[in-house]
Structures are given as C-alpha cells and as structure tokens.
Design an enzyme around this catalytic site. Sequence first.
Site, PDB file in Angstrom:
ATOM      1  N   ASP A   1       4.075   7.686  -5.040  1.00 38.03           N
ATOM      2  CA  ASP A   1       2.855   7.114  -4.472  1.00 38.03           C
ATOM      3  C   ASP A   1       2.206   8.163  -3.584  1.00 38.03           C
ATOM      4  OD1 ASP A   1       1.355   4.460  -4.110  1.00 38.03           O
ATOM      5  OD2 ASP A   1       1.645   5.088  -2.040  1.00 38.03           O
TER       6      ASP A   1
ATOM      7  N   HIS B   1     -14.749  11.208  -4.372  1.00 32.68           N
ATOM      8  CA  HIS B   1     -13.949  10.754  -5.511  1.00 32.68           C
ATOM      9  C   HIS B   1     -13.617  11.874  -6.492  1.00 32.68           C
ATOM     10  CE1 HIS B   1     -13.932   6.493  -4.541  1.00 32.68           C
ATOM     11  NE2 HIS B   1     -15.185   6.620  -4.153  1.00 32.68           N
TER      12      HIS B   1
ATOM     13  N   ASP C   1      -9.966  12.407  -7.866  1.00 32.36           N
ATOM     14  CA  ASP C   1      -9.623  12.509  -9.287  1.00 32.36           C
ATOM     15  C   ASP C   1      -8.845  13.786  -9.574  1.00 32.36           C
ATOM     16  OD1 ASP C   1     -10.853  10.115  -9.783  1.00 32.36           O
ATOM     17  OD2 ASP C   1     -12.641  10.973 -10.727  1.00 32.36           O
TER      18      ASP C   1
ATOM     19  N   ASP D   1      -3.036   5.209  -7.455  1.00 32.08           N
ATOM     20  CA  ASP D   1      -2.363   6.481  -7.160  1.00 32.08           C
ATOM     21  C   ASP D   1      -0.852   6.337  -7.278  1.00 32.08           C
ATOM     22  OD1 ASP D   1      -2.395   4.760  -4.954  1.00 32.08           O
ATOM     23  OD2 ASP D   1      -2.073   6.384  -3.542  1.00 32.08           O
TER      24      ASP D   1
END
Length: 220
Positions: free
Chosen positions: A73, A86, A90, A116
């Site tokens: 995580d 973003h 990504d 994620d």
Amino acid sequence: MDPVTRAGQRALIITTLAVPLTGWAVHALTLHRRLAAERRDPLTGAQRRAAFERRAQRLLARHRQDSLLCLVDLDNFKGLNDTHGHAAGDKALAETGERLARWAGPQGVVGRLGGDEFAVATRVDTQAGMEQRLTELMGALHEPVPTEAGPLAVAASVGTAVPDYLGIHALPALLRGADVSMYRTKHSGQYGWAEIEDLQTPTVNGRRAGRRGTALERAS
C-alpha cells in the site's frame, strides 16, 4: 498432366486451404491479446483482481513451502496526488507496478487490487532468503520515482503472509493476515509478518474491519 502442372495445382490447393486457417490463427491471436489486456490493469501492467486471485491461489497451493504473499500500500498517496497532481500519482502507480513485477520475477504474479493497493505472490527458497528478498522489496519501493519535474519521493507499507509458517494456503485468509500485518507496521519503513491470530481478524465485505472504506472504520 505433366509433373510441373501437378505440382502447381497442389501448391494452389495448399495455399487455398491455408488462407482460412491463417485467418483463424490471426483471429485467435487477436482474441488472446484482447483477453490478456482485459486481465491486466493498463496503467501498472499488474493483473486485475480476479485474474490475480486465480493465479496467486494456484501458485500458493502448489508451492506451500517456498512461497509468500505480500500486500503493498503506497503511503499518503492522496497527499501525493493533491500536492503533485494526478499525472505524478499515475507515474508513481506505474513505477510501483514495474518494480513489483521485477521483484516477483517470472515465477511470481502481481495484482492491483484497487487504488494504490497491490498484492504479490511469488516463490522464495528459504526463510533467510525471504528476509533478504523483503529487504530488497522495501528498498525498491522507497526509491524516488523519476518525473518530468524531478525525482518524486515515495514510500510504501508491506505486509507479508507465509503459507508454510501459517500452515494454510487459502488466499483470502492469507490476504487478511497480510493486511493486518501491513497496518501494524504502516509508515514504519519496515515490513510486517502475519501471525496466526491475524487470520481471525473480522472483515467487512472482505476487508479488515476498521480499514478505510469499511462500516467499522477507525483511525489506523
């Protein structure tokens, strides 16, 4: 009919028969590639959840004595998105998928479970080998991610479940144990080991009770 003519006719017949076969072969290859693409997350290259679960379960059941499952995580991913955008988020996800695939090797399988969160199932020879491999994994996951704006600092939490140690190979229970151990060591920079009692942790819709997104949410 002379031999040359007969040979030409045979070649024509073979060519005529081969055309439909070639068409079917191209169609089958296209279908295979499309199905393979549907099983993979396009951003990270990891298997989607259902495909990952099928492959991981087979691997863990077949190699109980030398396999392990990791839940990964990314730490503070929302903050990363909010601060850097973003596109940077990504990039971090894509890089994480690539790093996990390299670490797992050809015998392993990587899945993106959502957002994620990733999972990895692979084979490792010995207990000492597991500790070394997990140290390597933590190092790889904490390497800065290269972006157009420069290196981006990232971090990840990892929980590990070892079928041989726990005496089980059922993927849902192993995921639960890895999840609990991951949150026990979250933000510490260390990986966690699942213990027997972790397998009994209550869940809500397949997620550990108290995790973000569950009805019994609490700070973790």
